[in-house]
Design a protein around this motif. Structure first.
Motif, PDB file in Angstrom:
ATOM      1  N   ILE A 169       0.766  -1.225   0.045  1.00  8.51           N
ATOM      2  CA  ILE A 169      -0.056  -0.047   0.128  1.00  8.51           C
ATOM      3  C   ILE A 169       0.971   1.141  -0.044  1.00  8.51           C
ATOM      4  CG2 ILE A 169      -1.661   1.322   1.432  1.00  8.51           C
ATOM      5  CD1 ILE A 169      -2.905  -1.273   2.317  1.00  8.51           C
ATOM      6  N   ASN A 170       0.771   2.364  -0.882  1.00  7.88           N
ATOM      7  CA  ASN A 170       1.575   3.281  -1.015  1.00  7.88           C
ATOM      8  C   ASN A 170       1.016   4.489  -0.827  1.00  7.88           C
ATOM      9  OD1 ASN A 170       4.161   1.747  -2.533  1.00  7.88           O
ATOM     10  ND2 ASN A 170       2.091   1.111  -3.367  1.00  7.88           N
ATOM     11  N   PHE A 171       1.422   5.381  -0.302  1.00  8.29           N
ATOM     12  CA  PHE A 171       0.865   6.896  -0.016  1.00  8.29           C
ATOM     13  C   PHE A 171       1.839   7.794   0.570  1.00  8.29           C
ATOM     14  CE2 PHE A 171       1.101   4.526   4.054  1.00  8.29           C
ATOM     15  CZ  PHE A 171       1.505   5.372   4.928  1.00  8.29           C
ATOM     16  N   THR A 172       1.716   8.906   0.512  1.00  5.04           N
ATOM     17  CA  THR A 172       2.222   9.986   1.040  1.00  5.04           C
ATOM     18  C   THR A 172       1.807  10.571   2.333  1.00  5.04           C
ATOM     19  OG1 THR A 172       1.483  11.844  -0.109  1.00  5.04           O
ATOM     20  CG2 THR A 172       3.136  10.714  -1.179  1.00  5.04           C
ATOM     21  N   TYR A 173       2.664  10.770   3.109  1.00  6.26           N
ATOM     22  CA  TYR A 173       2.317  11.535   4.687  1.00  6.26           C
ATOM     23  C   TYR A 173       3.318  12.411   4.993  1.00  6.26           C
ATOM     24  CZ  TYR A 173       1.010  11.649   9.749  1.00  6.26           C
ATOM     25  OH  TYR A 173       0.607  12.075  10.878  1.00  6.26           O
ATOM     26  N   ASN A 174       2.842  13.511   5.295  1.00  5.16           N
ATOM     27  CA  ASN A 174       3.778  14.898   5.363  1.00  5.16           C
ATOM     28  C   ASN A 174       4.781  14.862   4.348  1.00  5.16           C
ATOM     29  OD1 ASN A 174       4.629  16.993   6.989  1.00  5.16           O
ATOM     30  ND2 ASN A 174       6.458  15.661   8.238  1.00  5.16           N
ATOM     31  N   SER A 175       4.190  14.577   3.253  1.00 12.47           N
ATOM     32  CA  SER A 175       4.933  14.909   1.907  1.00 12.47           C
ATOM     33  C   SER A 175       6.239  13.736   1.705  1.00 12.47           C
ATOM     34  CB  SER A 175       5.536  16.558   1.650  1.00 12.47           C
ATOM     35  OG  SER A 175       4.372  17.241   1.638  1.00 12.47           O
ATOM     36  N   ILE A 176       6.043  12.715   2.384  1.00 11.42           N
ATOM     37  CA  ILE A 176       7.096  11.668   2.283  1.00 11.42           C
ATOM     38  C   ILE A 176       6.307  10.423   1.861  1.00 11.42           C
ATOM     39  CG2 ILE A 176       8.686  10.262   3.634  1.00 11.42           C
ATOM     40  CD1 ILE A 176       8.993  12.650   5.434  1.00 11.42           C
ATOM     41  N   ALA A 177       6.955  10.047   0.749  1.00 12.70           N
ATOM     42  CA  ALA A 177       6.275   8.779   0.275  1.00 12.70           C
ATOM     43  C   ALA A 177       6.423   7.389   1.069  1.00 12.70           C
ATOM     44  CB  ALA A 177       7.165   8.148  -0.995  1.00 12.70           C
ATOM     45  N   ARG A 178       5.541   7.037   1.491  1.00 14.20           N
ATOM     46  CA  ARG A 178       5.644   5.561   2.350  1.00 14.20           C
ATOM     47  C   ARG A 178       4.923   4.461   1.776  1.00 14.20           C
ATOM     48  NH1 ARG A 178       8.207   7.542   7.180  1.00 14.20           N
ATOM     49  NH2 ARG A 178       7.446   9.387   7.442  1.00 14.20           N
ATOM     50  N   VAL A 179       5.473   3.189   2.118  1.00 15.41           N
ATOM     51  CA  VAL A 179       5.237   1.894   1.411  1.00 15.41           C
ATOM     52  C   VAL A 179       5.072   0.978   2.564  1.00 15.41           C
ATOM     53  CG1 VAL A 179       5.746   0.022   0.163  1.00 15.41           C
ATOM     54  CG2 VAL A 179       6.424   2.555  -0.321  1.00 15.41           C
ATOM     55  N   LEU A 180       3.790   0.090   2.781  1.00  9.54           N
ATOM     56  CA  LEU A 180       3.345  -0.774   3.779  1.00  9.54           C
ATOM     57  C   LEU A 180       3.439  -2.072   3.116  1.00  9.54           C
ATOM     58  CD1 LEU A 180       0.091   0.552   5.388  1.00  9.54           C
ATOM     59  CD2 LEU A 180       2.632   1.057   6.001  1.00  9.54           C
ATOM     60  N   LEU A 181       4.420  -2.842   3.203  1.00  6.77           N
ATOM     61  CA  LEU A 181       4.669  -4.068   2.558  1.00  6.77           C
ATOM     62  C   LEU A 181       4.058  -5.388   3.059  1.00  6.77           C
ATOM     63  CD1 LEU A 181       8.522  -3.802   1.627  1.00  6.77           C
ATOM     64  CD2 LEU A 181       6.545  -3.725   0.024  1.00  6.77           C
ATOM     65  N   PHE A 182       3.642  -6.290   2.570  1.00  3.30           N
ATOM     66  CA  PHE A 182       2.796  -7.363   2.943  1.00  3.30           C
ATOM     67  C   PHE A 182       3.668  -8.861   2.371  1.00  3.30           C
ATOM     68  CE2 PHE A 182      -0.175  -4.280   3.194  1.00  3.30           C
ATOM     69  CZ  PHE A 182      -1.321  -4.486   3.937  1.00  3.30           C
ATOM     70  N   ASN A 183       3.571  -9.550   3.267  1.00  2.49           N
ATOM     71  CA  ASN A 183       4.198 -11.008   3.202  1.00  2.49           C
ATOM     72  C   ASN A 183       2.967 -11.804   1.974  1.00  2.49           C
ATOM     73  OD1 ASN A 183       6.458 -10.826   4.480  1.00  2.49           O
ATOM     74  ND2 ASN A 183       5.572 -11.571   6.206  1.00  2.49           N
ATOM     75  N   GLU A 184       3.219 -12.637   1.280  1.00  5.22           N
ATOM     76  CA  GLU A 184       2.503 -13.298   0.313  1.00  5.22           C
ATOM     77  C   GLU A 184       1.826 -14.075   1.312  1.00  5.22           C
ATOM     78  OE1 GLU A 184       3.259 -17.387  -2.285  1.00  5.22           O
ATOM     79  OE2 GLU A 184       3.717 -15.627  -3.455  1.00  5.22           O
ATOM     80  N   GLY A 185       0.546 -14.406   0.857  1.00  2.25           N
ATOM     81  CA  GLY A 185      -0.535 -15.028   1.806  1.00  2.25           C
ATOM     82  C   GLY A 185      -2.029 -14.777   1.492  1.00  2.25           C
ATOM     83  N   LEU A 186      -2.752 -15.411   2.002  1.00  2.32           N
ATOM     84  CA  LEU A 186      -4.400 -15.116   1.696  1.00  2.32           C
ATOM     85  C   LEU A 186      -4.854 -14.419   2.853  1.00  2.32           C
ATOM     86  CD1 LEU A 186      -6.980 -15.556   0.241  1.00  2.32           C
ATOM     87  CD2 LEU A 186      -7.129 -18.100   1.670  1.00  2.32           C
ATOM     88  N   TYR A 187      -5.418 -13.264   2.337  1.00  2.06           N
ATOM     89  CA  TYR A 187      -5.668 -12.134   3.875  1.00  2.06           C
ATOM     90  C   TYR A 187      -7.138 -11.964   3.767  1.00  2.06           C
ATOM     91  CZ  TYR A 187      -0.786 -10.910   4.301  1.00  2.06           C
ATOM     92  OH  TYR A 187       0.723 -10.817   4.526  1.00  2.06           O
ATOM     93  N   SER A 188      -7.673 -11.862   4.935  1.00  3.87           N
ATOM     94  CA  SER A 188      -9.096 -11.382   5.023  1.00  3.87           C
ATOM     95  C   SER A 188      -8.866 -10.047   5.408  1.00  3.87           C
ATOM     96  CB  SER A 188      -9.762 -11.951   6.313  1.00  3.87           C
ATOM     97  OG  SER A 188      -9.244 -11.633   7.135  1.00  3.87           O
ATOM     98  N   LEU A 189      -9.945  -9.183   5.183  1.00  4.00           N
ATOM     99  CA  LEU A 189      -9.794  -7.323   5.569  1.00  4.00           C
ATOM    100  C   LEU A 189      -9.208  -7.225   6.858  1.00  4.00           C
ATOM    101  CD1 LEU A 189     -12.195  -4.787   4.578  1.00  4.00           C
ATOM    102  CD2 LEU A 189     -11.355  -4.816   7.102  1.00  4.00           C
ATOM    103  N   ASP A 190      -9.689  -8.276   7.961  1.00  4.15           N
ATOM    104  CA  ASP A 190      -9.145  -7.831   9.315  1.00  4.15           C
ATOM    105  C   ASP A 190      -7.719  -8.066   9.196  1.00  4.15           C
ATOM    106  OD1 ASP A 190     -11.455  -7.243  10.346  1.00  4.15           O
ATOM    107  OD2 ASP A 190     -11.963  -9.293  10.901  1.00  4.15           O
ATOM    108  N   ASP A 191      -7.265  -9.085   8.501  1.00  9.37           N
ATOM    109  CA  ASP A 191      -5.637  -9.822   8.619  1.00  9.37           C
ATOM    110  C   ASP A 191      -4.880  -8.544   7.847  1.00  9.37           C
ATOM    111  OD1 ASP A 191      -6.114 -11.968   9.217  1.00  9.37           O
ATOM    112  OD2 ASP A 191      -6.536 -12.887   7.216  1.00  9.37           O
ATOM    113  N   ILE A 192      -5.525  -7.788   6.645  1.00  6.28           N
ATOM    114  CA  ILE A 192      -4.842  -6.640   6.105  1.00  6.28           C
ATOM    115  C   ILE A 192      -4.901  -5.570   7.076  1.00  6.28           C
ATOM    116  CG2 ILE A 192      -5.167  -4.944   4.303  1.00  6.28           C
ATOM    117  CD1 ILE A 192      -6.325  -6.970   2.517  1.00  6.28           C
TER     118      ILE A 192
END
Length: 232
Positions: A43-66
Motif C-alpha cells: 500500500i503506497n501513500f504520502t504522509y507529511n509529503s514523504i512517500a511511504r510503503v506498507l509491505l505485505f508477505n505473500e498469503g491469503l488475507y481477510s480484511l481484518d488480516d490486512i
C-alpha cells in the motif's frame, strides 16, 4: 506448491467397458494467496509529503488480516498506528477508509501501484488530504477472493466439467465455502459424473486450478476420493 503431481498405483486398475467415475469427496485448505509480489503486495501513500510503503508477505488475507498488518507496518515506520483504518460493511460488501491525519498532508492513489486498495478493496481515484476521521467508501464491492472455486483435473477424466477455459479433464468443481486458512470439506450432493479415458489405470496426473484456469498455490497436503462404477 502442492497443487500438481502424479499419482502412481501399486496395482494397475482394470476397468470394465462403459466405466464411469465421480469425485465424492475432496479436502483441501483454503490458502491460495490473494496477495503476492506478482499481483501486488504493498500500500503506497504520502504522509507529511514523504512517500511511504506498507509491505505485505505473500498469503491469503481477510480484511481484518490486512488491517492488522497495516497497524504493524505503521508502527514499524514510527507513524500513528491508527493513521489508516479499513472497515468492512458486511451487508453491502463495500469497504470504508478512514484517515486520522490531523492537519498533516496525506495522499493515496488507488489506481497506481495499489493493488490491495484498488483491486481487492474496490477503491478508485486519488484521495488527497481527506477530512480527518471521516469515512470514505469504496467505489465497488470488495473482491478478496482471486478465485471463486477450485477445479480438480485428473488425466483419466474424459467428458468432465467444461467451462470453455479448463478443458474436459476437470473431474470436480470445488466451491470455496470456508474462511481463509481453514479446510474446505467438499462433499457434493450430486457429484459430477465423467467417463474414464482408459480401460486400465496405473497412474494419473492430477492438478488444481482456479475456476478460470488460473494457477493456484497451496503449501498443505490435500486429498480426494474417486468412485468408479458402471450403470446397470
Amino acid at each position: 506448491n502442492n497443487t500438481r503431481g502424479t499419482l502412481n498405483l501399486s496395482n494397475t486398475l482394470t476397468l470394465p467397458q462403459n466405466c464411469y467415475a465421480r469425485v465424492t469427496a475432496c479436502n483441501l485448505w483454503n490458502d491460495n494467496p490473494n496477495i503476492t509480489l506478482a499481483l501486488g503486495n504493498s500500500i503506497n501513500f504520502t504522509y507529511n509529503s514523504i512517500a511511504r510503503v506498507l509491505l505485505f508477505n505473500e498469503g491469503l488475507y481477510s480484511l481484518d488480516d490486512i488491517q492488522e498488518t497495516v497497524v504493524e507496518q505503521l508502527t514499524n515506520l514510527g507513524l500513528p498506528d491508527d493513521l489508516i483504518v479499513f472497515q468492512a460493511d458486511e451487508a453491502s460488501g463495500y469497504v470504508s477508509l478512514k484517515v486520522n491525519r490531523g492537519t498533516t498532508q496525506f495522499e493515496i492513489n488507488h489506481d497506481v501501484n495499489n493493488y490491495i486498495t484498488g483491486t481487492l478493496f474496490g477503491f478508485s481515484g486519488t484521495l488527497t488530504n481527506p477530512i480527518d476521521g471521516a469515512f470514505y467508501e469504496s467505489s465497488s464491492r470488495a473482491a478478496l477472493n482471486v478465485i471463486n472455486s477450485y477445479l480438480l483435473h485428473i488425466s483419466f477424466c474424459q467428458s468432465g466439467f467444461y467451462n470453455g477455459v479448463s478443458g474436459s479433464d476437470v473431474a470436480a468443481l470445488i466451491q470455496i465455502d470456508s474462511p481463509p486458512g481453514s479446510i474446505i470439506n467438499h462433499r457434493p450432493f450430486h457429484p459430477l459424473v465423467f467417463s474414464v479415458r482408459d480401460d486400465e489405470v496405473d497412474n494419473a496426473f492430477i492438478y488444481l486450478t482456479g475456476d478460470a484456469g488460473q494457477t493456484v498455490k497451496t503449501n498443505e497436503n490435500w486429498s480426494f476420493t474417486v468412485e468408479f462404477f458402471v450403470y446397470t
